[in-house]
Write a protein that holds these residues in place. Sequence first.
Motif, mmCIF file in Angstrom:
data_model
loop_
_atom_site.group_PDB
_atom_site.id
_atom_site.type_symbol
_atom_site.label_atom_id
_atom_site.label_comp_id
_atom_site.label_asym_id
_atom_site.label_seq_id
_atom_site.Cartn_x
_atom_site.Cartn_y
_atom_site.Cartn_z
ATOM 1 N N THR A 1 0.802 -1.222 0.000
ATOM 2 C CA THR A 1 0.000 0.000 0.000
ATOM 3 C C THR A 1 0.830 1.266 0.000
ATOM 4 O O THR A 1 0.347 2.309 -0.370
ATOM 5 C CB THR A 1 -0.953 0.042 1.204
ATOM 6 O OG1 THR A 1 -0.192 -0.110 2.397
ATOM 7 C CG2 THR A 1 -2.001 -1.027 1.097
ATOM 8 N N TYR A 2 2.067 1.231 0.429
ATOM 9 C CA TYR A 2 2.851 2.451 0.515
ATOM 10 C C TYR A 2 3.685 2.722 -0.727
ATOM 11 O O TYR A 2 3.935 3.853 -1.062
ATOM 12 C CB TYR A 2 3.732 2.438 1.767
ATOM 13 C CG TYR A 2 2.905 2.534 3.001
ATOM 14 C CD1 TYR A 2 2.360 3.742 3.394
ATOM 15 C CD2 TYR A 2 2.598 1.403 3.748
ATOM 16 C CE1 TYR A 2 1.546 3.841 4.504
ATOM 17 C CE2 TYR A 2 1.792 1.492 4.865
ATOM 18 C CZ TYR A 2 1.274 2.713 5.235
ATOM 19 O OH TYR A 2 0.468 2.797 6.325
ATOM 20 N N SER A 3 4.114 1.695 -1.414
ATOM 21 C CA SER A 3 4.962 1.918 -2.581
ATOM 22 C C SER A 3 4.352 1.347 -3.852
ATOM 23 O O SER A 3 4.930 1.457 -4.906
ATOM 24 C CB SER A 3 6.327 1.276 -2.361
ATOM 25 O OG SER A 3 6.175 -0.125 -2.203
ATOM 26 N N SER A 4 3.243 0.747 -3.758
ATOM 27 C CA SER A 4 2.576 0.002 -4.816
ATOM 28 C C SER A 4 3.445 -1.174 -5.215
ATOM 29 O O SER A 4 4.556 -1.341 -4.739
ATOM 30 C CB SER A 4 2.226 0.868 -6.021
ATOM 31 O OG SER A 4 3.268 0.881 -6.974
ATOM 32 N N ALA A 5 2.950 -1.987 -6.071
ATOM 33 C CA ALA A 5 3.684 -3.183 -6.468
ATOM 34 C C ALA A 5 4.775 -2.857 -7.479
ATOM 35 O O ALA A 5 5.603 -3.699 -7.796
ATOM 36 C CB ALA A 5 2.723 -4.215 -7.022
ATOM 37 N N GLY A 6 4.755 -1.643 -8.000
ATOM 38 C CA GLY A 6 5.830 -1.199 -8.883
ATOM 39 C C GLY A 6 5.998 -2.045 -10.122
ATOM 40 O O GLY A 6 5.044 -2.530 -10.704
ATOM 41 N N LEU A 7 7.228 -2.248 -10.500
ATOM 42 C CA LEU A 7 7.532 -2.897 -11.774
ATOM 43 C C LEU A 7 7.173 -4.376 -11.798
ATOM 44 O O LEU A 7 6.942 -4.923 -12.873
ATOM 45 C CB LEU A 7 9.009 -2.700 -12.105
ATOM 46 C CG LEU A 7 9.432 -1.248 -12.287
ATOM 47 C CD1 LEU A 7 10.925 -1.157 -12.548
ATOM 48 C CD2 LEU A 7 8.651 -0.586 -13.409
ATOM 49 N N LYS A 8 7.113 -5.034 -10.645
ATOM 50 C CA LYS A 8 6.783 -6.457 -10.661
ATOM 51 C C LYS A 8 5.304 -6.712 -10.968
ATOM 52 O O LYS A 8 4.918 -7.841 -11.213
ATOM 53 C CB LYS A 8 7.199 -7.127 -9.357
ATOM 54 C CG LYS A 8 6.503 -6.612 -8.129
ATOM 55 C CD LYS A 8 7.077 -7.272 -6.892
ATOM 56 C CE LYS A 8 6.535 -6.580 -5.652
ATOM 57 N NZ LYS A 8 7.128 -7.110 -4.455
ATOM 58 N N ALA A 9 4.485 -5.681 -10.959
ATOM 59 C CA ALA A 9 3.055 -5.852 -11.223
ATOM 60 C C ALA A 9 2.737 -5.994 -12.710
ATOM 61 O O ALA A 9 1.739 -6.599 -13.077
ATOM 62 C CB ALA A 9 2.274 -4.681 -10.652
ATOM 63 N N TYR A 10 3.581 -5.434 -13.564
ATOM 64 C CA TYR A 10 3.316 -5.501 -15.000
ATOM 65 C C TYR A 10 3.521 -6.926 -15.509
ATOM 66 O O TYR A 10 4.579 -7.513 -15.293
ATOM 67 C CB TYR A 10 4.252 -4.565 -15.770
ATOM 68 C CG TYR A 10 4.056 -3.109 -15.452
ATOM 69 C CD1 TYR A 10 2.923 -2.434 -15.879
ATOM 70 C CD2 TYR A 10 5.015 -2.409 -14.741
ATOM 71 C CE1 TYR A 10 2.745 -1.095 -15.600
ATOM 72 C CE2 TYR A 10 4.853 -1.060 -14.448
ATOM 73 C CZ TYR A 10 3.715 -0.417 -14.879
ATOM 74 O OH TYR A 10 3.540 0.904 -14.596
ATOM 75 N N LYS A 11 2.517 -7.460 -16.190
ATOM 76 C CA LYS A 11 2.654 -8.805 -16.738
ATOM 77 C C LYS A 11 3.656 -8.754 -17.884
ATOM 78 O O LYS A 11 3.506 -7.972 -18.811
ATOM 79 C CB LYS A 11 1.314 -9.344 -17.224
ATOM 80 C CG LYS A 11 1.363 -10.824 -17.569
ATOM 81 C CD LYS A 11 0.004 -11.384 -17.852
ATOM 82 C CE LYS A 11 -0.700 -11.671 -16.544
ATOM 83 N NZ LYS A 11 -2.006 -12.274 -16.701
ATOM 84 N N GLY A 12 4.657 -9.583 -17.799
ATOM 85 C CA GLY A 12 5.725 -9.565 -18.796
ATOM 86 C C GLY A 12 6.786 -8.561 -18.394
ATOM 87 O O GLY A 12 7.797 -8.918 -17.817
ATOM 88 N N SER A 13 6.535 -7.306 -18.643
ATOM 89 C CA SER A 13 7.468 -6.234 -18.271
ATOM 90 C C SER A 13 6.780 -4.899 -18.484
ATOM 91 O O SER A 13 5.739 -4.816 -19.122
ATOM 92 C CB SER A 13 8.736 -6.311 -19.136
ATOM 93 O OG SER A 13 8.430 -5.981 -20.480
ATOM 94 N N LYS A 14 7.407 -3.858 -17.976
ATOM 95 C CA LYS A 14 6.863 -2.527 -18.190
ATOM 96 C C LYS A 14 6.956 -2.163 -19.667
ATOM 97 O O LYS A 14 6.069 -1.510 -20.215
ATOM 98 C CB LYS A 14 7.586 -1.481 -17.345
ATOM 99 C CG LYS A 14 6.987 -0.101 -17.541
ATOM 100 C CD LYS A 14 7.609 0.947 -16.692
ATOM 101 C CE LYS A 14 7.007 2.297 -17.027
ATOM 102 N NZ LYS A 14 7.638 3.374 -16.310
ATOM 103 N N LYS A 15 8.015 -2.596 -20.332
ATOM 104 C CA LYS A 15 8.158 -2.336 -21.767
ATOM 105 C C LYS A 15 6.983 -2.942 -22.536
ATOM 106 O O LYS A 15 6.421 -2.307 -23.415
ATOM 107 C CB LYS A 15 9.476 -2.886 -22.298
ATOM 108 C CG LYS A 15 9.661 -2.613 -23.786
ATOM 109 C CD LYS A 15 10.884 -3.298 -24.337
ATOM 110 C CE LYS A 15 11.090 -3.075 -25.815
ATOM 111 N NZ LYS A 15 9.947 -3.023 -26.669
#
Length: 181
Positions: free
Chosen positions: A69-83
Amino acid sequence: MKIFKIIMAIVGVSILAFAGFLAYSYYTYTAAFDTENKPYKHYVGYIDFKKALLNDAYELCDEGRIYNTYSSAGLKAYKGSKKRFRDHINENFNNNAFTDAGYVNFRFLVNCEGNAGWFEIIQMNLDLKETTLNKTMVDSLFTLTSNPENWEIIEYYEAPRNYYMYVSYRIENGKVTEIIP
């Protein structure tokens, strides 16, 4: 007699330490997170379920507990990758000659099945003042962002969990120029 006093002192200190531990544990797991009667009820990551968009499309798991809740899931949340996510947005976002400039911020929850819901949308100009951007443009970004194909199932302690996430789009002349985080 002296040994008896030492043993009693050790037992007394042990009982006090154990009682202190119990009191701290009780406070940590109950009173510390009770926001109902506090002046700031809405912590970082709080989303008002009554006002949220897609608030009835999915169910939260684990009795509604939210992680990150404080930093969000960030880059690990994107399925595959942020790209992959950025490419998906760029391929599917039709700017329809929009001329708006600003930020479209989505705060939302992703449940243990990878379904995004409970969206809050904040629109700002480039000076970070709240404003209203083109509704069709915002709706298009909302549709793309809420697609479950974009979000990973994140596990904590070997079980899938709900998590908080945010995505901010920087818009210049109706085009997405940056996606944060």
